[in-house]
Design an enzyme around this catalytic site. Structure first.
Site, PDB file in Angstrom:
ATOM      1  N   HIS A 162       0.851  -1.202   0.000  1.00 49.66           N
ATOM      2  CA  HIS A 162       0.000   0.000   0.000  1.00 49.66           C
ATOM      3  C   HIS A 162       0.889   1.255   0.000  1.00 49.66           C
ATOM      4  O   HIS A 162       0.667   2.200   0.752  1.00 49.66           O
ATOM      5  CB  HIS A 162      -0.959   0.001   1.188  1.00 49.66           C
ATOM      6  CG  HIS A 162      -2.032  -1.041   1.064  1.00 49.66           C
ATOM      7  ND1 HIS A 162      -3.318  -0.757   0.689  1.00 49.66           N
ATOM      8  CD2 HIS A 162      -1.992  -2.381   1.235  1.00 49.66           C
ATOM      9  CE1 HIS A 162      -4.025  -1.877   0.654  1.00 49.66           C
ATOM     10  NE2 HIS A 162      -3.251  -2.883   0.975  1.00 49.66           N
ATOM     11  N   TYR A 218       3.664  -5.214   9.778  1.00 52.43           N
ATOM     12  CA  TYR A 218       3.535  -3.763   9.652  1.00 52.43           C
ATOM     13  C   TYR A 218       4.628  -3.082  10.488  1.00 52.43           C
ATOM     14  O   TYR A 218       5.185  -2.055  10.101  1.00 52.43           O
ATOM     15  CB  TYR A 218       2.156  -3.273  10.109  1.00 52.43           C
ATOM     16  CG  TYR A 218       1.001  -3.658   9.198  1.00 52.43           C
ATOM     17  CD1 TYR A 218       1.102  -4.726   8.313  1.00 52.43           C
ATOM     18  CD2 TYR A 218      -0.199  -2.971   9.225  1.00 52.43           C
ATOM     19  CE1 TYR A 218       0.035  -5.095   7.499  1.00 52.43           C
ATOM     20  CE2 TYR A 218      -1.274  -3.327   8.404  1.00 52.43           C
ATOM     21  CZ  TYR A 218      -1.140  -4.403   7.545  1.00 52.43           C
ATOM     22  OH  TYR A 218      -2.188  -4.757   6.736  1.00 52.43           O
TER      23      TYR A 218
HETATM   24  C1  HEM Z   1      -0.649 -11.477   6.375  1.00 54.09           C
HETATM   25  C2  HEM Z   1      -1.255 -10.702   5.488  1.00 54.09           C
HETATM   26  C3  HEM Z   1      -0.818  -9.278   5.213  1.00 54.09           C
HETATM   27  C4  HEM Z   1       0.452  -8.748   5.152  1.00 54.09           C
HETATM   28  C5  HEM Z   1       1.767  -9.494   5.337  1.00 54.09           C
HETATM   29  C6  HEM Z   1       0.315  -7.324   4.891  1.00 54.09           C
HETATM   30  C7  HEM Z   1       1.379  -6.433   4.755  1.00 54.09           C
HETATM   31  C8  HEM Z   1       1.289  -5.049   4.758  1.00 54.09           C
HETATM   32  C9  HEM Z   1       2.393  -4.113   4.897  1.00 54.09           C
HETATM   33  C10 HEM Z   1       3.862  -4.496   5.012  1.00 54.09           C
HETATM   34  C11 HEM Z   1       1.884  -2.850   4.900  1.00 54.09           C
HETATM   35  C12 HEM Z   1       2.648  -1.531   5.092  1.00 54.09           C
HETATM   36  C13 HEM Z   1       2.660  -1.183   6.591  1.00 54.09           C
HETATM   37  C14 HEM Z   1       3.399   0.097   6.927  1.00 54.09           C
HETATM   38  O1  HEM Z   1       4.585   0.270   6.550  1.00 54.09           O
HETATM   39  O2  HEM Z   1       2.801   0.968   7.631  1.00 54.09           O
HETATM   40  C15 HEM Z   1       0.459  -2.979   4.734  1.00 54.09           C
HETATM   41  C16 HEM Z   1      -0.414  -1.932   4.650  1.00 54.09           C
HETATM   42  C17 HEM Z   1      -1.772  -2.075   4.556  1.00 54.09           C
HETATM   43  N1  HEM Z   1      -2.503  -3.250   4.609  1.00 54.09           N
HETATM   44 FE1  HEM Z   1      -1.777  -5.107   4.748  1.00 54.09          FE
HETATM   45  N2  HEM Z   1      -1.021  -7.000   4.793  1.00 54.09           N
HETATM   46  C18 HEM Z   1      -1.744  -8.162   4.979  1.00 54.09           C
HETATM   47  C19 HEM Z   1      -3.107  -8.291   4.971  1.00 54.09           C
HETATM   48  C20 HEM Z   1      -3.994  -7.257   4.888  1.00 54.09           C
HETATM   49  C21 HEM Z   1      -5.436  -7.365   4.986  1.00 54.09           C
HETATM   50  C22 HEM Z   1      -6.210  -8.681   5.186  1.00 54.09           C
HETATM   51  C23 HEM Z   1      -5.933  -6.094   4.883  1.00 54.09           C
HETATM   52  C24 HEM Z   1      -7.354  -5.595   4.955  1.00 54.09           C
HETATM   53  C25 HEM Z   1      -8.330  -6.181   5.616  1.00 54.09           C
HETATM   54  C26 HEM Z   1      -4.816  -5.183   4.715  1.00 54.09           C
HETATM   55  C27 HEM Z   1      -4.905  -3.801   4.551  1.00 54.09           C
HETATM   56  C28 HEM Z   1      -3.841  -2.937   4.495  1.00 54.09           C
HETATM   57  C29 HEM Z   1      -3.977  -1.490   4.316  1.00 54.09           C
HETATM   58  C30 HEM Z   1      -5.283  -0.712   4.125  1.00 54.09           C
HETATM   59  C31 HEM Z   1      -2.681  -0.962   4.356  1.00 54.09           C
HETATM   60  C32 HEM Z   1      -2.294   0.508   4.230  1.00 54.09           C
HETATM   61  C33 HEM Z   1      -2.286   1.107   5.603  1.00 54.09           C
HETATM   62  C34 HEM Z   1      -1.802   2.537   5.566  1.00 54.09           C
HETATM   63  O3  HEM Z   1      -2.405   3.357   4.824  1.00 54.09           O
HETATM   64  O4  HEM Z   1      -0.825   2.812   6.266  1.00 54.09           O
HETATM   65  N3  HEM Z   1      -3.652  -5.916   4.734  1.00 54.09           N
HETATM   66  N4  HEM Z   1       0.109  -4.328   4.646  1.00 54.09           N
END
Ligand code: HEM
Length: 342
Positions: free
Chosen positions: A49, A318
């Site tokens: 993201h 995260y």
């Molecule tokens: C194990 C599964 C998942 C992994 C490994 C993962 C990994 C990540 C990582 C590395 C980030 C960046 C975090 C940061 O640097 O602040 C991120 C952001 C995000 N993830 Fe995931 N994610 C997963 C599942 C999901 C699921 C199931 C959802 C929604 C229900 C989701 C929604 C989001 C959103 C909306 C962001 C952006 C948040 C922001 O604007 O800072 N993710 N994810």
């Protein structure tokens, strides 16, 4: 026990924590490494993201949530929110595309000073059940250098190994795509527990459902504007505040709480607990949202995690992504301050 044995024991614990004793285990660092290998390294940006825009506004709670949770966010009243709209993927300069997963992350500041952070997406179910499934999907869907598209054979292999993902993708593919961020519904997907003042527990999922049926403003899709989805969102917020209802869906006995690939039956009770209003937009270059980790386990008293394995995995990953990006120089966001200016 001798001091030598104690030291060896402590050293062993460190080696275990660092993953040296389990070279093939999937650690948070390895998951983030995989994201970097597939997307390239983009210092200062979220490893997933990566492309986003920051917004703020307020949540008006109507008091109906207090039946299920004692969290102060559900007491009637108004509280500030900081949020971030994003597209999935680790490339901050990627061109907007209608079928890229859209994200909305929100931080509520509660009247008692607590915080509630939630990161939601516009899919009806998760396309993976575990961190292993997430990582294998990232690898399987990486573009083939020869075609620039995912290799169909690798995707087939992924779905054969993860039948729950194949089923989830069928449901995802059967639902129409909304035309913008403004008219998208964003879903927690994972279940959580609500605890009310009497100590009763309800298992829930939540969503924010758009009030505006269409984007208020649209930007032309003429092939030259790679930020068309974000630019439409920015123009819409400039023309009027945008709103979403916060909807809590309550599970019945037997509904899966540990598997976000499975939808709950459509007739489950839904409670509209208040309205989220977004009335300001800012580039990541200036907003405090850039430096927030929208960890899904930052929960107020009255909301607790479920047994869904995605929650603890996401929290750990995260944190790893946040630690890396916060230690790096910051680069200008793809959605510039000039674009977010009125
Ligand atoms: C194990 C599964 C998942 C992994 C490994 C993962 C990994 C990540 C990582 C590395 C980030 C960046 C975090 C940061 O640097 O602040 C991120 C952001 C995000 N993830 Fe995931 N994610 C997963 C599942 C999901 C699921 C199931 C959802 C929604 C229900 C989701 C929604 C989001 C959103 C909306 C962001 C952006 C948040 C922001 O604007 O800072 N993710 N994810």
């Amino acid at each position: 026990m001798t001091i030598g044995v104690v030291i060896a024991g402590i050293a062993g614990l460190f080696a275990y924590a660092a993953g040296w004793l389990t070279p093939n285990a999937l650690t948070p660092a390895r998951i983030v490494n995989t994201l970097e290998e597939v997307n390239g390294r983009h210092p200062g940006f979220r490893r997933n993201h990566a492309k986003g825009v920051c917004v703020s506004g307020y949540f008006n709670s109507n008091g109906r949530g207090t039946e299920l949770s004692k969290a102060s966010v559900f007491q009637p009243g108004r509280m500030p929110v900081i949020a971030r709209f994003s597209l999935s993927g680790g490339q901050p300069e990627a061109a907007d595309a209608p079928d890229t997963v859209r994200g909305l992350a929100i931080l509520f500041t509660l009247p008692d000073g607590e915080e509630w952070r939630t990161a939601m997406i516009n899919l009806p179910v998760a396309p993976f059940r575990t961190a292993e499934g997430f990582t294998d999907l990232v690898l399987a869907s990486a573009p083939d250098p020869a075609t620039g598209k995912p290799d169909p054979a690798r995707m087939q292999g992924f779905f054969a190994r993860y039948p729950e993902s194949a089923k989830a993708m069928e449901l995802i593919g059967s639902q129409p795509l909304s035309s913008g961020f403004e008219n998208s519904r964003f879903n927690s997907l994972s279940a959580f527990r609500f605890i009310n003042a009497a100590g009763s527990v309800a298992w829930v999922r939540w969503s924010v459902a758009p009030v505006q049926p269409e984007p208020v403003a649209t930007t032309r899709l003429d092939g030259t504007n790679k930020n068309w989805l974000f630019d439409a969102l920015i123009a819409s917020i400039h023309s009027q505040p945008l709103a979403w209802h916060l909807i809590v869906t309550v599970a019945q006995a037997g509904d899966p709480t540990d598997d976000a690939t499975i939808p709950w039956p459509a007739d489950r009770r839904q409670i509209d607990v208040g309205t989220l209003t977004i009335d300001r937009v800012e580039s990541e270059d200036t907003s405090p949202a850039r430096d927030i980790n929208f960890d899904p386990l930052v929960l107020p008293n009255g909301i607790a995690a479920s047994d869904d394995p995605l929650l603890s995995a996401r929290s750990a990953v995260y944190s790893q992504s946040f630690t890396r990006r916060e230690g790096e120089p910051k680069n200008p966001s793809a959605v510039s301050t000039a674009e977010t200016a009125r």
